[in-house]
Design an enzyme around this catalytic site. Structure first.
Site, mmCIF file in Angstrom:
data_model
loop_
_atom_site.group_PDB
_atom_site.id
_atom_site.type_symbol
_atom_site.label_atom_id
_atom_site.label_comp_id
_atom_site.label_asym_id
_atom_site.label_seq_id
_atom_site.Cartn_x
_atom_site.Cartn_y
_atom_site.Cartn_z
ATOM 1 N N GLN A 288 0.839 -1.210 0.000
ATOM 2 C CA GLN A 288 0.000 0.000 0.000
ATOM 3 C C GLN A 288 0.871 1.257 0.000
ATOM 4 O OE1 GLN A 288 -3.126 0.141 -0.507
ATOM 5 N NE2 GLN A 288 -4.070 -1.753 0.221
ATOM 6 N N GLU A 338 -2.307 -15.539 -2.847
ATOM 7 C CA GLU A 338 -1.910 -14.381 -3.649
ATOM 8 C C GLU A 338 -1.273 -14.884 -4.943
ATOM 9 O OE1 GLU A 338 -1.210 -10.825 -3.574
ATOM 10 O OE2 GLU A 338 0.029 -11.331 -5.313
ATOM 11 N N ASP A 386 -9.296 -8.554 -0.557
ATOM 12 C CA ASP A 386 -8.715 -7.251 -0.916
ATOM 13 C C ASP A 386 -8.258 -7.314 -2.371
ATOM 14 O OD1 ASP A 386 -7.531 -4.775 -0.924
ATOM 15 O OD2 ASP A 386 -5.920 -5.282 0.464
ATOM 16 N N CYS A 413 -10.665 -1.169 -3.697
ATOM 17 C CA CYS A 413 -10.100 0.083 -4.216
ATOM 18 C C CYS A 413 -10.908 0.539 -5.422
ATOM 19 C CB CYS A 413 -8.630 -0.113 -4.579
ATOM 20 S SG CYS A 413 -8.346 -1.452 -5.731
HETATM 21 N N1 SAH Z 1 -3.904 -7.274 0.932
HETATM 22 C C1 SAH Z 1 -2.657 -6.763 0.409
HETATM 23 C C2 SAH Z 1 -2.620 -6.676 -1.107
HETATM 24 C C3 SAH Z 1 -3.793 -6.047 -1.769
HETATM 25 S S1 SAH Z 1 -3.563 -5.617 -3.460
HETATM 26 C C4 SAH Z 1 -2.322 -5.442 1.039
HETATM 27 O O1 SAH Z 1 -3.143 -4.830 1.724
HETATM 28 O O2 SAH Z 1 -1.196 -4.990 0.866
HETATM 29 C C5 SAH Z 1 -4.220 -6.956 -4.348
HETATM 30 C C6 SAH Z 1 -3.294 -8.142 -4.449
HETATM 31 O O3 SAH Z 1 -3.980 -9.140 -5.214
HETATM 32 C C7 SAH Z 1 -1.989 -7.883 -5.170
HETATM 33 O O4 SAH Z 1 -0.938 -8.305 -4.326
HETATM 34 C C8 SAH Z 1 -2.072 -8.758 -6.453
HETATM 35 O O5 SAH Z 1 -0.832 -9.322 -6.792
HETATM 36 C C9 SAH Z 1 -3.054 -9.818 -6.035
HETATM 37 N N2 SAH Z 1 -3.847 -10.450 -7.118
HETATM 38 C C10 SAH Z 1 -4.284 -9.919 -8.274
HETATM 39 N N3 SAH Z 1 -5.071 -10.790 -8.935
HETATM 40 C C11 SAH Z 1 -5.140 -11.912 -8.182
HETATM 41 C C12 SAH Z 1 -5.803 -13.172 -8.321
HETATM 42 N N4 SAH Z 1 -6.561 -13.457 -9.373
HETATM 43 N N5 SAH Z 1 -5.647 -14.074 -7.330
HETATM 44 C C13 SAH Z 1 -4.881 -13.807 -6.243
HETATM 45 N N6 SAH Z 1 -4.247 -12.637 -6.062
HETATM 46 C C14 SAH Z 1 -4.359 -11.702 -7.010
#
Ligand code: SAH
Length: 457
Positions: A288, A338, A386, A413
């Site tokens: 973030q 992730e 998220d 977001c």
């Molecule tokens: N919860 C974390 C990251 C949120 S951002 C935080 O607060 O920092 C969203 C995350 O989802 C990113 O790290 C991205 O790499 C991951 N992402 C994107 N598409 C995805 C999918 N289909 N399955 C799993 N993760 C995914």
């Protein structure tokens, strides 16, 4: 409907601004035809010049303000709007927060069809500037020297900038310093049209609490003359830099990063803290951009989850594990997943460093891993999601509902995809209880929120 679009380029009109678009542009209408106008606020009367007129809408720019909104604040630099670095920088902060709350209300009405859900007032930031802990800055060659800045909106024309307003000022300084070092070593700036030259982007991350810095130099060619020497000088002149990485991107593309990376100096990651835990952050991992507000966001999520010692929590789209590891001590077990392998390596490392033994991580697409966990019989009581801007996959929602959690905490977001997904949850026996917008992006139009979703009574 009008048969023919009648507003034309280069025409002048005197108009009243009636609305603010979700991107922060003023909206005015000429006989029902909408014009989007930069640096114009609702309630203002302005003289405009039409820049572009399409079939359904057009763009115009203000030539003169006949009245000014009381919600206007002095704009520090016009380039903040022109480049889209800070599209709301002319609106007083309190009104930015209201604007974001209203946007959430709007999508909950129109898309989710849930006019009665409580949307709490946006949680703002005390000092809403200089917060961004990450910068991705294009480098170009202008008149034989290296130039850094930001693209003009909807273009790849570089506008040179030194004070980015919303970025950590230490990052602004570091960008200039790195640029001067590259210049000294006669590294050639990228020429996009010809796909020649060497340095494409400078990316800098700085830990909000740790002050550790990472510099990523995105180059067009793997061969980087004196790369290690340059990296050592960067560390010498900016002692906070603990990591310099070369990322290689040979393609003619808008995507900033290539796949291949080399460490030129120091470590392959920086560390930072959030809510008392320490995190390792690799160059490819999501983190973030606003640490102070992220802590408030996570705290709200944890409060909404109202955790118990026997809870089993899934942290979906976990990144480097920050949410799950922030609450692991309060629950029995955390599962995280992730997409990016480097991020999961970070998450596993972060669990170890913070002596957390009840967190398990897997790499993969959320929708696939979730189904697997469902089939394995994992019974989460709380599921935190998220996702990126496109929101949740419908199969993911199916598995989530299939696991019958007591609470779903949805961090989003993008309010529009959140509202779409909220409707799907509602169709499967769940209900949105409350929504809390948290301002992660002051001066910018992006909206972040956290919602509590529970089974219908
Ligand atoms: N919860 C974390 C990251 C949120 S951002 C935080 O607060 O920092 C969203 C995350 O989802 C990113 O790290 C991205 O790499 C991951 N992402 C994107 N598409 C995805 C999918 N289909 N399955 C799993 N993760 C995914």
């Amino acid at each position: 409907m009008k048969e023919k679009q009648f507003v034309k380029k280069n025409e002048r009109y005197t108009l009243d601004i009636i609305d603010l678009s979700y991107e922060g542009m003023g909206v005015a209408k000429v006989d029902g035809y909408p014009l989007f106008i930069e640096n114009a606020l609702p309630g203002e009367r302005v003289e405009v010049l039409v820049l572009k007129a399409g079939n359904k809408f057009g763009y115009a720019k203000v030539e003169k303000w006949l009245t000014e909104s009381p919600d206007r604040q002095p704009l520090k630099d016009n380039r903040l709007l022109r480049t889209g670095i800070a599209p709301l920088a002319h609106l007083i902060y309190e009104k930015q927060l209201e604007f974001k709350q209203k946007q959430v209300e709007n999508v909950m009405n129109k898309i989710a069809k849930m006019p009665d859900v409580e949307i709490l007032p946006t949680i703002g930031m005390e000092n809403p500037v200089g917060y961004r802990n990450k910068a991705q800055i294009p480098v170009r060659r202008i008149d034989g020297r290296l130039a850094t800045g930001f693209y003009k909106k909807n273009s790849h024309d570089l506008v040179e900038i030194e004070d980015y307003y919303i970025q950590d000022p230490a990052i602004d300084e570091a960008i200039q310093c790195v640029r001067e070092i590259l210049q000294r070593f006669q590294v050639r700036g990228y020429n996009e049209a010809k796909n020649e030259g060497q340095i494409r982007h400078i990316i800098i991350r700085r830990g909000h609490y740790s002050h550790e810095m990472m510099v990523v130099l995105v180059t067009r060619k793997e061969k980087f003359f004196k790369g290690k020497e340059i990296a050592a000088v960067i560390h010498e002149e900016i002692p906070e830099v603990v990591s310099v990485i070369q990322n290689i991107n040979e393609e003619k593309t808008n995507v900033i990063l290539g796949d291949k990376e080399k460490v030129l100096f120091g470590r392959s990651y920086i560390e930072d803290q959030l809510l008392g835990n320490t995190y390792r952050i690799s160059s490819k991992s999501f983190y973030q951009v606003n640490a102070e507000q992220t802590e408030k966001l996570y705290q709200t999520a944890i409060e909404f989850a109202d955790l118990k010692k026997e809870d089993v929590v899934i942290d979906a789209y976990s990144g480097i594990g920050t949410i799950g590891l922030s609450l692991a001590a309060q629950v029995k077990q955390v599962y995280g997943m992730e997409l990016i392998p480097e991020a999961i390596e970070d998450a596993q490392f972060n669990a170890l460093t913070n002596k957390i033994e009840n967190a398990h991580y897997e790499v993969g697409k959320a929708e696939i891993v979730m189904k697997k966990w469902q089939e394995k019989g994992i019974k989460p009581s709380v599921i935190v999601v998220d996702p990126p801007r496109k929101g949740l996959d419908s199969h993911f929602i199916e598995s989530t509902v299939g696991m019958s959690p007591e609470k779903i905490i949805y961090i989003s977001c993008n309010p529009a995809t959140f509202a779409r997904d909220a409707k799907l949850f509602a169709d499967s026996g769940y209900e949105v209880r409350k929504v809390q917008p948290v301002d992660l992006f002051p001066q910018i139009h992006h909206v972040e929120l956290v919602a509590l979703i529970t089974p219908k009574a």
